[in-house]
Design a protein around this motif. Structure first.
Motif, PDB file in Angstrom:
ATOM      1  N   THR A  48       0.810  -1.211   0.000  1.00 20.17           N
ATOM      2  CA  THR A  48       0.000   0.000   0.000  1.00 20.17           C
ATOM      3  C   THR A  48       0.851   1.272   0.000  1.00 20.17           C
ATOM      4  OG1 THR A  48      -0.150  -0.079   2.428  1.00 20.17           O
ATOM      5  CG2 THR A  48      -1.946  -1.114   1.165  1.00 20.17           C
ATOM      6  N   ARG A  49       2.150   1.159   0.282  1.00 23.62           N
ATOM      7  CA  ARG A  49       3.034   2.331   0.299  1.00 23.62           C
ATOM      8  C   ARG A  49       4.017   2.339  -0.861  1.00 23.62           C
ATOM      9  NH1 ARG A  49       3.716   5.622   4.643  1.00 23.62           N
ATOM     10  NH2 ARG A  49       4.488   6.944   2.954  1.00 23.62           N
ATOM     11  N   ARG A  50       3.988   1.335  -1.698  1.00 23.78           N
ATOM     12  CA  ARG A  50       5.012   1.248  -2.743  1.00 23.78           C
ATOM     13  C   ARG A  50       4.885   2.377  -3.767  1.00 23.78           C
ATOM     14  NH1 ARG A  50       8.134  -2.730  -1.804  1.00 23.78           N
ATOM     15  NH2 ARG A  50       9.296  -2.378  -3.720  1.00 23.78           N
ATOM     16  N   ALA A  51       3.662   2.882  -3.980  1.00 19.12           N
ATOM     17  CA  ALA A  51       3.496   3.989  -4.930  1.00 19.12           C
ATOM     18  C   ALA A  51       4.160   5.263  -4.425  1.00 19.12           C
ATOM     19  CB  ALA A  51       2.008   4.231  -5.186  1.00 19.12           C
ATOM     20  N   ASP A  52       4.466   5.329  -3.135  1.00 16.59           N
ATOM     21  CA  ASP A  52       5.095   6.513  -2.555  1.00 16.59           C
ATOM     22  C   ASP A  52       6.618   6.478  -2.641  1.00 16.59           C
ATOM     23  OD1 ASP A  52       2.631   7.634  -1.777  1.00 16.59           O
ATOM     24  OD2 ASP A  52       2.626   6.462   0.080  1.00 16.59           O
ATOM     25  N   GLU A 108      13.416   0.340  -3.772  1.00 15.43           N
ATOM     26  CA  GLU A 108      13.657  -0.333  -2.496  1.00 15.43           C
ATOM     27  C   GLU A 108      13.943  -1.797  -2.795  1.00 15.43           C
ATOM     28  OE1 GLU A 108      11.346  -1.977   1.434  1.00 15.43           O
ATOM     29  OE2 GLU A 108      10.600  -2.041  -0.624  1.00 15.43           O
ATOM     30  N   SER A 109      15.167  -2.200  -2.569  1.00 15.14           N
ATOM     31  CA  SER A 109      15.531  -3.598  -2.792  1.00 15.14           C
ATOM     32  C   SER A 109      16.478  -4.032  -1.689  1.00 15.14           C
ATOM     33  CB  SER A 109      16.193  -3.791  -4.165  1.00 15.14           C
ATOM     34  OG  SER A 109      17.348  -2.976  -4.279  1.00 15.14           O
ATOM     35  N   LEU A 110      16.411  -5.297  -1.346  1.00 14.14           N
ATOM     36  CA  LEU A 110      17.295  -5.835  -0.320  1.00 14.14           C
ATOM     37  C   LEU A 110      18.617  -6.251  -0.959  1.00 14.14           C
ATOM     38  CD1 LEU A 110      14.830  -8.065   1.755  1.00 14.14           C
ATOM     39  CD2 LEU A 110      15.366  -5.629   2.003  1.00 14.14           C
ATOM     40  N   THR A 111      19.710  -5.886  -0.296  1.00  8.85           N
ATOM     41  CA  THR A 111      21.055  -6.261  -0.733  1.00  8.85           C
ATOM     42  C   THR A 111      21.617  -7.270   0.244  1.00  8.85           C
ATOM     43  OG1 THR A 111      21.414  -4.081  -1.733  1.00  8.85           O
ATOM     44  CG2 THR A 111      23.369  -5.408  -1.239  1.00  8.85           C
ATOM     45  N   ILE A 117      22.276  -8.078   5.513  1.00 10.28           N
ATOM     46  CA  ILE A 117      21.103  -7.688   4.734  1.00 10.28           C
ATOM     47  C   ILE A 117      20.919  -6.188   4.921  1.00 10.28           C
ATOM     48  CG2 ILE A 117      18.651  -8.127   4.298  1.00 10.28           C
ATOM     49  CD1 ILE A 117      19.036 -10.664   6.123  1.00 10.28           C
ATOM     50  N   SER A 118      20.749  -5.455   3.825  1.00  9.58           N
ATOM     51  CA  SER A 118      20.614  -4.004   3.950  1.00  9.58           C
ATOM     52  C   SER A 118      19.717  -3.446   2.859  1.00  9.58           C
ATOM     53  CB  SER A 118      21.986  -3.326   3.895  1.00  9.58           C
ATOM     54  OG  SER A 118      22.622  -3.577   2.648  1.00  9.58           O
ATOM     55  N   THR A 119      19.227  -2.253   3.104  1.00 10.82           N
ATOM     56  CA  THR A 119      18.483  -1.490   2.106  1.00 10.82           C
ATOM     57  C   THR A 119      18.536  -0.028   2.492  1.00 10.82           C
ATOM     58  OG1 THR A 119      16.412  -1.369   0.832  1.00 10.82           O
ATOM     59  CG2 THR A 119      16.203  -1.539   3.209  1.00 10.82           C
ATOM     60  N   ALA A 120      18.326   0.848   1.512  1.00  5.73           N
ATOM     61  CA  ALA A 120      18.209   2.285   1.742  1.00  5.73           C
ATOM     62  C   ALA A 120      17.317   2.842   0.638  1.00  5.73           C
ATOM     63  CB  ALA A 120      19.577   2.959   1.729  1.00  5.73           C
ATOM     64  N   PHE A 121      16.366   3.671   1.013  1.00  2.63           N
ATOM     65  CA  PHE A 121      15.436   4.213   0.023  1.00  2.63           C
ATOM     66  C   PHE A 121      14.882   5.530   0.511  1.00  2.63           C
ATOM     67  CE2 PHE A 121      13.047   1.552   2.939  1.00  2.63           C
ATOM     68  CZ  PHE A 121      11.933   2.309   3.237  1.00  2.63           C
ATOM     69  N   GLU A 122      14.240   6.246  -0.404  1.00  3.68           N
ATOM     70  CA  GLU A 122      13.548   7.481  -0.071  1.00  3.68           C
ATOM     71  C   GLU A 122      12.078   7.317  -0.434  1.00  3.68           C
ATOM     72  OE1 GLU A 122      15.523  10.747  -1.943  1.00  3.68           O
ATOM     73  OE2 GLU A 122      17.465  10.264  -1.018  1.00  3.68           O
ATOM     74  N   ILE A 123      11.208   7.909   0.378  1.00  2.00           N
ATOM     75  CA  ILE A 123       9.774   7.721   0.195  1.00  2.00           C
ATOM     76  C   ILE A 123       9.054   9.038   0.473  1.00  2.00           C
ATOM     77  CG2 ILE A 123       9.391   6.972   2.574  1.00  2.00           C
ATOM     78  CD1 ILE A 123       7.380   4.893   1.452  1.00  2.00           C
ATOM     79  N   GLY A 164       4.926  10.401   9.749  1.00  2.00           N
ATOM     80  CA  GLY A 164       5.957   9.678   9.009  1.00  2.00           C
ATOM     81  C   GLY A 164       6.013   8.182   9.222  1.00  2.00           C
ATOM     82  N   ARG A 165       4.905   7.554   9.571  1.00  2.00           N
ATOM     83  CA  ARG A 165       4.922   6.080   9.657  1.00  2.00           C
ATOM     84  C   ARG A 165       5.090   5.488   8.267  1.00  2.00           C
ATOM     85  NH1 ARG A 165       2.918   4.694  14.819  1.00  2.00           N
ATOM     86  NH2 ARG A 165       1.617   6.347  15.700  1.00  2.00           N
ATOM     87  N   ILE A 166       5.929   4.475   8.173  1.00  2.00           N
ATOM     88  CA  ILE A 166       6.103   3.737   6.912  1.00  2.00           C
ATOM     89  C   ILE A 166       5.767   2.284   7.204  1.00  2.00           C
ATOM     90  CG2 ILE A 166       7.656   3.141   5.022  1.00  2.00           C
ATOM     91  CD1 ILE A 166       9.412   5.524   5.854  1.00  2.00           C
TER      92      ILE A 166
END
Length: 274
Positions: A28-32, A37-40, A70-76, A233-235
């Motif tokens: 429900t938040r992926r459009a934002d 966002e991918s796991l490395t 396991i890591s990830t970094a993204f902006e939303i 700012g809840r994600i």
């Protein structure tokens, strides 16, 4: 507003160990999402995703022997508004609830409605049904449990939190969910990112957060017994009956958590790319 979020988690496994992860942003938040966002994984491993019965994105893999990071970094994007408080939202009669909400009025692994039912009715029978009853439950749990990160216990249930008067955000959430269910209000567990946005910064290490949603007036609404105030700012990452359904990682064998870092912060307008 724009929010930067992500994490770095590492495990040590004595042998190849299958794992199930619930670490991606909820559909429900992926459009934002403003960046992918991918796991490395280090070292690289084969992974595949599926949607579970609650609509969460889950990742399957087999961790190799040794260390796995396991890591990830993204902006939303986020609307920047605090949680909506539905003061006039009405409570449904059980017979009028949609079929798919009924599972959220039943007891579950960490929310023992059978042990808390009498207590709930003694405490909240005289409260006004609907959001006022939910707010009474939030106030009670917020004041009943003392937050202590050093007292975290993954085996503590809602009833245990009620008896021990101490816990972390998942304990506040489990107890509030169980009390809502005892009062015939559907309540589901939520996990995700919640940074110190719009509130004074905390000295505590950043972590994922637990809150819950209640079904009133035909909609699901956010509720948070730990903070007991609307937050910004809840994600959302995942929802379920309790922490069992939304565990960040489930290991099918021995695995030692050796690193855990979470980042959630607002991107200041001066940092936006032009």
């Amino acid at each position: 507003m724009q929010i930067k979020a992500g994490f770095t988690i590492a495990y040590e496994c004595p042998r190849p160990t299958p794992m199930l992860l619930t670490l991606k942003v909820h559909p429900t938040r992926r459009a934002d999402l403003l960046t992918p966002e991918s796991l490395t994984f280090s070292p690289p491993v084969e992974t595949w995703d599926y949607l579970d019965g609650f609509g969460n994105v889950c990742t399957r893999l087999t961790a190799p022997a040794g260390r796995l990071t396991i890591s990830t970094a993204f902006e939303i994007y986020d609307g920047g508004l605090p949680d909506f408080v539905p003061h006039d939202a009405a409570q449904h009669n059980i017979r009028d609830l949609p079929d798919d909400t009924l599972v959220y009025v039943l007891g579950s692994r960490y929310c023992e409605t059978d042990l808390l039912s009498d207590i709930a009715w003694q405490l909240f029978d005289k409260t006004q049904p609907g959001w006022p009853r939910v707010q009474a439950i939030l106030d009670f749990v917020h004041n009943h449990i003392r937050f202590d990160y050093q007292k975290a216990d993954k085996t503590r249930s809602a009833y245990g939190a009620y008896l021990q008067n101490v816990g972390v955000c998942r304990d506040f959430t489990h107890l509030a969910i169980a009390l809502c269910r005892c009062m015939n209000i559907p309540a589901r567990y939520c996990t995700g990112y919640l940074g110190d946005i719009g509130v004074p910064p905390s000295d505590a290490p950043m972590d994922f957060s637990a809150w819950f949603e209640v079904y009133l007036g035909g909609h699901w609404y956010t509720a948070d017994a730990r903070h007991n105030t609307p937050r910004i700012g809840r994600i959302l990452m995942a929802t379920g009956r309790d922490a069992t359904d939304v565990a960040l990682s489930t290991q099918f064998g021995p695995a030692l958590l050796t690193q855990f870092e979470v980042l959630t912060e607002e991107i200041q307008s001066s940092d936006y790319e032009v």
